[in-house]
Design an enzyme around this catalytic site. Structure first.
Site, PDB file in Angstrom:
ATOM      1  N   ARG A  59       0.864  -1.184   0.000  1.00 59.43           N
ATOM      2  CA  ARG A  59       0.000   0.000   0.000  1.00 59.43           C
ATOM      3  C   ARG A  59       0.894   1.226   0.000  1.00 59.43           C
ATOM      4  O   ARG A  59       2.101   1.138   0.184  1.00 59.43           O
ATOM      5  CB  ARG A  59      -1.027  -0.028   1.127  1.00 59.43           C
ATOM      6  CG  ARG A  59      -0.658  -0.611   2.444  1.00 59.43           C
ATOM      7  CD  ARG A  59       0.460   0.092   3.168  1.00 59.43           C
ATOM      8  NE  ARG A  59       0.161   1.509   3.303  1.00 59.43           N
ATOM      9  CZ  ARG A  59       1.052   2.450   3.450  1.00 59.43           C
ATOM     10  NH1 ARG A  59       2.363   2.159   3.504  1.00 59.43           N
ATOM     11  NH2 ARG A  59       0.728   3.716   3.559  1.00 59.43           N
ATOM     12  N   ALA A  61       0.789   5.049  -2.324  1.00 58.20           N
ATOM     13  CA  ALA A  61       0.599   5.302  -3.751  1.00 58.20           C
ATOM     14  C   ALA A  61       1.773   4.855  -4.647  1.00 58.20           C
ATOM     15  O   ALA A  61       1.572   4.086  -5.595  1.00 58.20           O
ATOM     16  CB  ALA A  61       0.274   6.777  -3.966  1.00 58.20           C
ATOM     17  N   ARG A 102      -7.452  -0.900  -6.852  1.00 54.23           N
ATOM     18  CA  ARG A 102      -7.798   0.174  -5.904  1.00 54.23           C
ATOM     19  C   ARG A 102      -8.046   1.447  -6.713  1.00 54.23           C
ATOM     20  O   ARG A 102      -7.335   1.687  -7.695  1.00 54.23           O
ATOM     21  CB  ARG A 102      -6.677   0.423  -4.872  1.00 54.23           C
ATOM     22  CG  ARG A 102      -6.652  -0.603  -3.742  1.00 54.23           C
ATOM     23  CD  ARG A 102      -5.688  -0.204  -2.638  1.00 54.23           C
ATOM     24  NE  ARG A 102      -6.314   0.634  -1.633  1.00 54.23           N
ATOM     25  CZ  ARG A 102      -5.650   1.179  -0.605  1.00 54.23           C
ATOM     26  NH1 ARG A 102      -4.348   0.971  -0.471  1.00 54.23           N
ATOM     27  NH2 ARG A 102      -6.270   1.937   0.279  1.00 54.23           N
ATOM     28  N   GLN A 213      -1.830   2.493   9.843  1.00 55.51           N
ATOM     29  CA  GLN A 213      -0.559   2.613   9.126  1.00 55.51           C
ATOM     30  C   GLN A 213       0.460   3.430   9.911  1.00 55.51           C
ATOM     31  O   GLN A 213       1.666   3.205   9.788  1.00 55.51           O
ATOM     32  CB  GLN A 213      -0.774   3.284   7.745  1.00 55.51           C
ATOM     33  CG  GLN A 213      -1.527   2.442   6.753  1.00 55.51           C
ATOM     34  CD  GLN A 213      -3.018   2.724   6.771  1.00 55.51           C
ATOM     35  OE1 GLN A 213      -3.574   3.122   7.798  1.00 55.51           O
ATOM     36  NE2 GLN A 213      -3.684   2.509   5.659  1.00 55.51           N
ATOM     37  N   ASP A 254      -2.344  10.512  -2.216  1.00 54.21           N
ATOM     38  CA  ASP A 254      -2.657   9.528  -3.262  1.00 54.21           C
ATOM     39  C   ASP A 254      -3.013  10.185  -4.583  1.00 54.21           C
ATOM     40  O   ASP A 254      -2.944   9.551  -5.637  1.00 54.21           O
ATOM     41  CB  ASP A 254      -3.812   8.635  -2.807  1.00 54.21           C
ATOM     42  CG  ASP A 254      -3.317   7.652  -1.766  1.00 54.21           C
ATOM     43  OD1 ASP A 254      -3.122   8.068  -0.613  1.00 54.21           O
ATOM     44  OD2 ASP A 254      -3.080   6.484  -2.128  1.00 54.21           O
ATOM     45  N   ASN A 264      -5.742  12.161   0.617  1.00 55.42           N
ATOM     46  CA  ASN A 264      -4.805  11.325   1.379  1.00 55.42           C
ATOM     47  C   ASN A 264      -5.596  10.527   2.406  1.00 55.42           C
ATOM     48  O   ASN A 264      -6.827  10.645   2.503  1.00 55.42           O
ATOM     49  CB  ASN A 264      -3.730  12.188   2.054  1.00 55.42           C
ATOM     50  CG  ASN A 264      -2.590  11.347   2.607  1.00 55.42           C
ATOM     51  OD1 ASN A 264      -2.078  10.454   1.910  1.00 55.42           O
ATOM     52  ND2 ASN A 264      -2.189  11.574   3.836  1.00 55.42           N
TER      53      ASN A 264
HETATM   54  C1  MRU Z   1       3.965   7.924  -0.235  1.00 57.29           C
HETATM   55  S1  MRU Z   1       2.480   7.186   0.168  1.00 57.29           S
HETATM   56  C2  MRU Z   1       1.254   8.443   0.048  1.00 57.29           C
HETATM   57  C3  MRU Z   1      -0.122   7.953   0.342  1.00 57.29           C
HETATM   58  O1  MRU Z   1      -0.397   6.838  -0.469  1.00 57.29           O
HETATM   59  C4  MRU Z   1      -0.309   7.594   1.828  1.00 57.29           C
HETATM   60  O2  MRU Z   1      -0.191   8.766   2.585  1.00 57.29           O
HETATM   61  C5  MRU Z   1      -1.648   6.951   2.054  1.00 57.29           C
HETATM   62  O3  MRU Z   1      -2.637   7.603   2.288  1.00 57.29           O
HETATM   63  C6  MRU Z   1      -1.692   5.487   1.883  1.00 57.29           C
HETATM   64  O4  MRU Z   1      -2.967   4.937   2.061  1.00 57.29           O
HETATM   65  P1  MRU Z   1      -3.069   3.360   2.041  1.00 57.29           P
HETATM   66  O5  MRU Z   1      -4.557   3.115   2.171  1.00 57.29           O
HETATM   67  O6  MRU Z   1      -2.293   2.847   3.193  1.00 57.29           O
HETATM   68  O7  MRU Z   1      -2.552   2.884   0.706  1.00 57.29           O
END
Ligand code: MRU
Length: 366
Positions: A59, A61, A102, A213, A254, A264
């Protein structure tokens, strides 16, 4: 769906490296199991890559984009015939399939578009006559996407670092770290560079409900790197700001819309509002591949909704009544007026974001 094979726990694990191409498979760190277990998965098929993205074994982006690029490689390698038109058609099908894993992170679609464009170009190149040479061309493209991400994240860190000073308290939300990218992370890149230079930052990591996370990943990777990090639950952010402990907020994203609205991890918007209320700058760090000029505003960004169990059973046991209605958006949109600056590999962009984001695309990387 085949079962993934798993490598045994790797005692020499480097938390900054979560994706490795191994010639016939993608070796991927199962991020859902951190911090308790470090398990590397061996992924051989696009279906396994799709599942890993969808279930958030990988996970963040940029990492999603990298995994998808290798998913295209694995799908292309399954094509059994020798005709180039059929090979290209198959690549397109694999890209369309992986695009359904996704919806919010634009890096997924960016990487798939780039892989398909590479496939088209290779198929028209007289130097690539065999299917195996075309497949090798795609491997090189996916490897380049991964390598560029590492370089891009380092540059983001270099541009962001002057925004921070020794002793500052910095709050971050979710994980925009090395685990979410090829290396360094986006929001965490200045933290790693600060550490390299002997600058001491005091990081506060939001736990990041419901998938945690911040607790599972950001707290883990910063602690592993020897960076001063304090874990707080999401609802403590206002309190630590009011105490004067936070001088800057930095998060990843994202997708950045053309007007500078930023999608985000859910909860980012609340942090941005809190930051503004306390006069704290709110920075967003991302590669250019996260900026989507085709999406006019944040209202046009597709926001993923995930299973209610993430909220009702997120801690491994039921924490809500059976049958309760649940709303579980994975992301929110922070309107551009809350964003102090967006930091990319090309430099720092401030308002007016619509003009400055557009202009950025014509500027070379500094
Ligand atoms: C460099 S990662 C940037 C974003 O992808 C991050 O902040 C985020 O919101 C990730 O969400 P996730 O649902 O864990 O994939």
């Amino acid at each position: 769906m085949s079962n993934f094979s798993t490598s045994t726990t790797n005692t020499e694990f480097n938390p900054l490296i979560s994706l490795n191409w191994r010639g016939d498979r993608l070796e991927l760190l199962d991020q859902r199991l951190l911090p308790e277990s470090i398990v590397m998965l061996d992924l051989y098929t696009p279906e396994e890559i799709w599942d890993s993205i969808h279930s958030m074994k990988v996970r963040g982006a940029p990492a999603i984009g990298i995994a998808a690029a290798f998913g295209v490689v694995l799908g292309a390698g399954q094509y059994p015939n020798e005709d180039i038109a059929g090979w290209l058609e198959n690549v397109k099908k694999v890209c369309d399939y992986l695009a359904t894993s996704r919806p919010t992170a634009v890096n997924l679609f960016w990487a798939l578009d780039r892989m398909y464009a590479a496939a088209v170009q290779l198929s028209e190149d007289p130097n690539y006559v065999s299917i195996s040479s075309l497949n090798e061309g795609l491997v090189q493209e996916a490897i380049a996407i991964r390598a560029e991400d590492e370089e891009v994240c380092r540059r983001i860190g270099e541009h962001a670092l002057p925004l921070f000073q020794d002793g500052m308290g910095v709050l971050t939300h979710c994980n925009a770290g090395g685990l979410a990218t090829a290396k360094y992370g986006t929001a965490t890149a200045p933290m790693y560079l600060a550490k390299e230079q002997g600058m001491k930052l005091k990081i506060f990591a939001d736990e990041t409900r419901p998938v945690l996370q911040g607790a599972r990943l950001t707290a883990f990777e910063l602690q592993q790197a020897g960076i001063d990090v304090t874990l707080i639950t999401d609802n403590m952010a206002g309190m630590v700001m009011s105490k004067g402990w936070i001088q800057a907020v930095i998060v990843g994203t994202d997708r950045v819309a053309a007007n500078g609205d930023v999608a985000n991890k859910i909860g980012t918007y609340s942090v941005a509002v809190l930051a503004k209320a306390h006069g704290i700058p709110f920075y967003v760090a991302c590669p250019m591949s996260t900026i989507d000029l085709n999406t006019p505003t944040g209202a046009h960004i597709p926001i993923e909704e995930r299973a209610p169990e993430e909220v009702t059973e997120g801690f491994g046991k039921r924490t809500a009544p059976q049958g309760i209605k649940v709303f579980n958006p994975a992301f929110d949109v922070t309107p551009n007026e809350y964003v102090t600056a967006i930091i990319t590999e090309k430099g720092i962009i401030r308002a007016p974001f619509d003009q400055n984001l557009k202009a950025l695309y014509s500027e070379p990387i500094s």
